[in-house]
Design a protein around this motif. Structure first.
Motif, PDB file in Angstrom:
ATOM      1  N   ALA A  18      54.344  38.937  25.018  1.00  0.00           N
ATOM      2  CA  ALA A  18      54.796  37.439  24.040  1.00  0.00           C
ATOM      3  C   ALA A  18      54.929  36.010  25.041  1.00  0.00           C
ATOM      4  O   ALA A  18      54.555  34.636  24.323  1.00  0.00           O
ATOM      5  N   ALA A  19      55.109  36.351  26.120  1.00  0.00           N
ATOM      6  CA  ALA A  19      55.050  34.700  27.011  1.00  0.00           C
ATOM      7  C   ALA A  19      53.745  34.905  27.400  1.00  0.00           C
ATOM      8  O   ALA A  19      53.556  33.832  27.760  1.00  0.00           O
ATOM      9  N   GLY A  20      52.184  34.976  27.787  1.00  0.00           N
ATOM     10  CA  GLY A  20      51.592  35.042  28.203  1.00  0.00           C
ATOM     11  C   GLY A  20      51.016  35.397  29.321  1.00  0.00           C
ATOM     12  O   GLY A  20      50.143  34.317  29.934  1.00  0.00           O
ATOM     13  N   THR A  21      51.811  36.353  30.019  1.00  0.00           N
ATOM     14  CA  THR A  21      51.790  35.492  31.381  1.00  0.00           C
ATOM     15  C   THR A  21      51.328  37.751  32.196  1.00  0.00           C
ATOM     16  O   THR A  21      51.832  38.419  31.559  1.00  0.00           O
ATOM     17  N   LEU A  22      51.023  37.923  33.033  1.00  0.00           N
ATOM     18  CA  LEU A  22      50.736  38.678  34.338  1.00  0.00           C
ATOM     19  C   LEU A  22      50.825  38.507  35.492  1.00  0.00           C
ATOM     20  O   LEU A  22      50.528  37.783  35.665  1.00  0.00           O
ATOM     21  N   SER A  23      51.461  39.840  36.482  1.00  0.00           N
ATOM     22  CA  SER A  23      51.208  39.847  37.351  1.00  0.00           C
ATOM     23  C   SER A  23      50.491  40.599  37.870  1.00  0.00           C
ATOM     24  O   SER A  23      51.223  41.597  37.697  1.00  0.00           O
ATOM     25  N   ALA A  24      49.858  41.112  39.547  1.00  0.00           N
ATOM     26  CA  ALA A  24      48.361  41.894  39.642  1.00  0.00           C
ATOM     27  C   ALA A  24      48.646  41.791  40.883  1.00  0.00           C
ATOM     28  O   ALA A  24      49.161  40.601  42.098  1.00  0.00           O
ATOM     29  N   THR A  25      48.506  43.137  41.769  1.00  0.00           N
ATOM     30  CA  THR A  25      48.367  42.532  42.627  1.00  0.00           C
ATOM     31  C   THR A  25      46.798  43.024  42.939  1.00  0.00           C
ATOM     32  O   THR A  25      46.199  44.035  43.051  1.00  0.00           O
ATOM     33  N   ALA A  26      46.015  42.279  44.030  1.00  0.00           N
ATOM     34  CA  ALA A  26      44.264  43.042  44.798  1.00  0.00           C
ATOM     35  C   ALA A  26      44.584  43.626  45.653  1.00  0.00           C
ATOM     36  O   ALA A  26      44.643  42.653  46.365  1.00  0.00           O
ATOM     37  N   THR A  27      43.788  44.871  46.316  1.00  0.00           N
ATOM     38  CA  THR A  27      43.714  45.132  47.474  1.00  0.00           C
ATOM     39  C   THR A  27      42.446  45.351  47.560  1.00  0.00           C
ATOM     40  O   THR A  27      41.322  45.102  46.738  1.00  0.00           O
ATOM     41  N   THR A  28      42.037  44.975  48.801  1.00  0.00           N
ATOM     42  CA  THR A  28      40.306  44.400  49.313  1.00  0.00           C
ATOM     43  C   THR A  28      40.405  45.593  50.125  1.00  0.00           C
ATOM     44  O   THR A  28      40.482  46.582  50.535  1.00  0.00           O
ATOM     45  N   PHE A  29      38.317  45.287  49.805  1.00  0.00           N
ATOM     46  CA  PHE A  29      38.097  47.039  50.413  1.00  0.00           C
ATOM     47  C   PHE A  29      38.466  47.216  52.044  1.00  0.00           C
ATOM     48  O   PHE A  29      38.962  48.098  52.570  1.00  0.00           O
ATOM     49  N   TRP A  30      38.405  46.171  52.469  1.00  0.00           N
ATOM     50  CA  TRP A  30      38.306  46.187  54.274  1.00  0.00           C
ATOM     51  C   TRP A  30      39.666  45.954  53.896  1.00  0.00           C
ATOM     52  O   TRP A  30      40.167  44.759  53.709  1.00  0.00           O
ATOM     53  N   PHE A  31      39.799  46.208  55.156  1.00  0.00           N
ATOM     54  CA  PHE A  31      41.424  46.514  55.541  1.00  0.00           C
ATOM     55  C   PHE A  31      42.417  46.585  54.641  1.00  0.00           C
ATOM     56  O   PHE A  31      43.557  46.238  55.472  1.00  0.00           O
ATOM     57  N   LYS A  44      46.673  42.983  50.322  1.00  0.00           N
ATOM     58  CA  LYS A  44      46.940  43.147  49.686  1.00  0.00           C
ATOM     59  C   LYS A  44      46.870  41.935  49.404  1.00  0.00           C
ATOM     60  O   LYS A  44      48.165  40.827  49.779  1.00  0.00           O
ATOM     61  N   ASP A  45      46.605  40.899  47.834  1.00  0.00           N
ATOM     62  CA  ASP A  45      46.921  39.778  47.262  1.00  0.00           C
ATOM     63  C   ASP A  45      47.714  39.877  46.139  1.00  0.00           C
ATOM     64  O   ASP A  45      46.849  40.168  45.889  1.00  0.00           O
ATOM     65  N   ASP A  46      47.995  38.547  45.817  1.00  0.00           N
ATOM     66  CA  ASP A  46      49.301  39.083  44.675  1.00  0.00           C
ATOM     67  C   ASP A  46      48.683  37.841  43.731  1.00  0.00           C
ATOM     68  O   ASP A  46      48.434  36.640  44.012  1.00  0.00           O
ATOM     69  N   VAL A  47      48.646  37.834  42.185  1.00  0.00           N
ATOM     70  CA  VAL A  47      47.944  37.426  41.716  1.00  0.00           C
ATOM     71  C   VAL A  47      49.025  37.373  39.890  1.00  0.00           C
ATOM     72  O   VAL A  47      49.327  38.123  39.978  1.00  0.00           O
ATOM     73  N   ALA A  48      49.037  35.753  39.474  1.00  0.00           N
ATOM     74  CA  ALA A  48      49.790  35.697  38.708  1.00  0.00           C
ATOM     75  C   ALA A  48      48.429  34.775  37.639  1.00  0.00           C
ATOM     76  O   ALA A  48      48.501  34.002  37.701  1.00  0.00           O
ATOM     77  N   VAL A  49      48.998  35.318  36.603  1.00  0.00           N
ATOM     78  CA  VAL A  49      48.507  34.528  35.196  1.00  0.00           C
ATOM     79  C   VAL A  49      49.062  34.429  33.699  1.00  0.00           C
ATOM     80  O   VAL A  49      49.879  35.061  33.806  1.00  0.00           O
ATOM     81  N   ARG A  50      48.986  33.138  33.672  1.00  0.00           N
ATOM     82  CA  ARG A  50      49.186  32.466  32.909  1.00  0.00           C
ATOM     83  C   ARG A  50      48.627  31.875  31.239  1.00  0.00           C
ATOM     84  O   ARG A  50      47.205  31.123  31.534  1.00  0.00           O
ATOM     85  N   VAL A  51      48.512  32.270  29.915  1.00  0.00           N
ATOM     86  CA  VAL A  51      47.951  32.359  29.196  1.00  0.00           C
ATOM     87  C   VAL A  51      48.923  31.283  28.054  1.00  0.00           C
ATOM     88  O   VAL A  51      50.214  31.693  27.493  1.00  0.00           O
ATOM     89  N   ARG A  52      49.032  29.787  27.842  1.00  0.00           N
ATOM     90  CA  ARG A  52      49.244  29.039  27.056  1.00  0.00           C
ATOM     91  C   ARG A  52      48.800  28.509  25.945  1.00  0.00           C
ATOM     92  O   ARG A  52      47.423  27.834  26.653  1.00  0.00           O
ATOM     93  N   ALA A  53      49.714  27.973  24.879  1.00  0.00           N
ATOM     94  CA  ALA A  53      48.239  27.713  23.418  1.00  0.00           C
ATOM     95  C   ALA A  53      48.289  26.093  23.797  1.00  0.00           C
ATOM     96  O   ALA A  53      49.279  25.453  24.597  1.00  0.00           O
ATOM     97  N   GLU A  54      47.192  25.682  23.566  1.00  0.00           N
ATOM     98  CA  GLU A  54      46.271  24.298  24.048  1.00  0.00           C
ATOM     99  C   GLU A  54      45.545  23.462  22.719  1.00  0.00           C
ATOM    100  O   GLU A  54      44.462  24.124  23.106  1.00  0.00           O
ATOM    101  N   ALA A  55      45.831  22.725  22.278  1.00  0.00           N
ATOM    102  CA  ALA A  55      44.704  21.639  21.854  1.00  0.00           C
ATOM    103  C   ALA A  55      43.679  22.762  20.897  1.00  0.00           C
ATOM    104  O   ALA A  55      42.718  22.677  20.433  1.00  0.00           O
ATOM    105  N   GLY A  56      44.687  23.669  19.809  1.00  0.00           N
ATOM    106  CA  GLY A  56      44.059  23.848  19.090  1.00  0.00           C
ATOM    107  C   GLY A  56      43.372  25.856  19.566  1.00  0.00           C
ATOM    108  O   GLY A  56      43.053  27.081  18.855  1.00  0.00           O
ATOM    109  N   GLY A  57      43.792  26.211  20.800  1.00  0.00           N
ATOM    110  CA  GLY A  57      42.985  26.590  21.865  1.00  0.00           C
ATOM    111  C   GLY A  57      43.921  27.315  22.714  1.00  0.00           C
ATOM    112  O   GLY A  57      45.181  27.230  22.417  1.00  0.00           O
ATOM    113  N   SER A  58      43.325  27.840  23.248  1.00  0.00           N
ATOM    114  CA  SER A  58      44.321  27.998  24.567  1.00  0.00           C
ATOM    115  C   SER A  58      44.215  28.003  25.945  1.00  0.00           C
ATOM    116  O   SER A  58      42.909  27.579  26.875  1.00  0.00           O
ATOM    117  N   VAL A  59      44.575  28.231  26.606  1.00  0.00           N
ATOM    118  CA  VAL A  59      44.644  27.223  28.519  1.00  0.00           C
ATOM    119  C   VAL A  59      45.050  28.169  29.178  1.00  0.00           C
ATOM    120  O   VAL A  59      46.161  28.771  29.624  1.00  0.00           O
TER     121      VAL A  59
END
Length: 275
Positions: A212-225, A228-243
């Protein structure tokens, strides 16, 4: 004659022994990296001590031994064992070359570890993910990407003087101009579905998702070592589509050698294919 045969056998055995040492070098480096991933020791021991501190010394030592063995086998007939000695020399030489390349890359890349497609308004990490980051006292703080870098605790001291008073966002924009928001004519719900599917395809651990909010948070773990890197993604409506905007930040370390920018680019490229 008997003495010559013995010397030849000894030189051949020596070359083969040094070749075995050289073949163990990749095992050593892989073990150092994977040991951190599987919790046998921390990343400072793995990267800082075993690889950065001791790695070059081991490579140089084996290279010297291999070079001496190669000289012994080449300049005194019969030349048995020279191939083993040559391969034994090639392996640490390649290792030293790779370390030199990494060092060169680190000098050309700014010492930052927090990248976003929109530094002035980056996606926010969810409280659940921030709670995970707070469990370790060594975790990098989540900071503003628009304040002068000289005000951040990680960037105190003369070594960062050349960065001036620019912000992390400005430094990243200059270093990684291809990191941009993804604009699509797809509706926000379809864009979010694609964003979530690609996050899973990338192998990230989804911590929170809110369609509903168009958001997610996730963690990427590298193969070597196992970084852990954290990722935030956001989807918003913009100009008849999305960004779609993304933020990726490392939990530990100062420089990510471009890993977070590369992750964002690869991720958005994957999302684009799904739309």
């Amino acid at each position: 004659m008997v003495q010559t045969v013995r010397e030849t056998k000894m030189r051949s055995k020596l070359a083969k022994g040094i070749l075995i040492l050289a073949l163990l070098l990749p095992v050593y480096f892989a073990g150092a990296a994977l040991g951190a991933r599987f919790g046998l020791f921390d990343w400072r021991m793995s990267l800082g001590t075993l690889i950065v501190q001791w790695g070059p010394r081991l490579l140089i030592a084996v290279a010297v031994l291999a070079a001496l063995s190669l000289l012994l086998t080449l300049f005194k007939a019969p030349r048995n064992g020279w191939r083993s000695a040559a391969i034994a020399l090639l392996i640490p030489a390649l290792g030293l070359g790779y370390l030199a390349w990494v060092r060169g890359q680190s000098e050309d890349i700014p010492p930052i570890h927090d990248i976003s497609t929109r530094p002035g308004d980056p996606p926010a990490f969810s409280p659940a993910l921030l709670s995970r980051r707070a469990q370790s006292p060594d975790t990098n703080p989540v900071v503003s990407l628009t304040v002068p870098i000289s005000t951040l605790p990680k960037y105190q001291g003369g070594r960062f003087a050349e960065l001036g008073d620019r912000s992390l966002g400005a430094i990243a924009a200059e270093a990684y101009p291809a990191v941009q928001p993804l604009t699509t004519p797809s509706a926000p719900d379809a864009a979010f579905a694609a964003a979530l599917a690609e996050a899973r395809a990338q192998g990230w651990e989804i911590v929170t998702e809110d369609a509903a909010a168009g958001t997610l948070s996730a963690t990427a773990t590298t193969f070597w070592f196992g970084f852990k890197d954290d990722v935030a993604v956001r989807v918003r409506a913009e100009a008849g589509g999305s960004v779609i905007d993304v933020r990726s930040t490392s939990r530990v370390g100062l420089s990510d050698l471009g890993a977070n920018a590369a992750r964002i680019e690869a991720y958005l490229a994957g999302v684009k294919k799904r739309l």
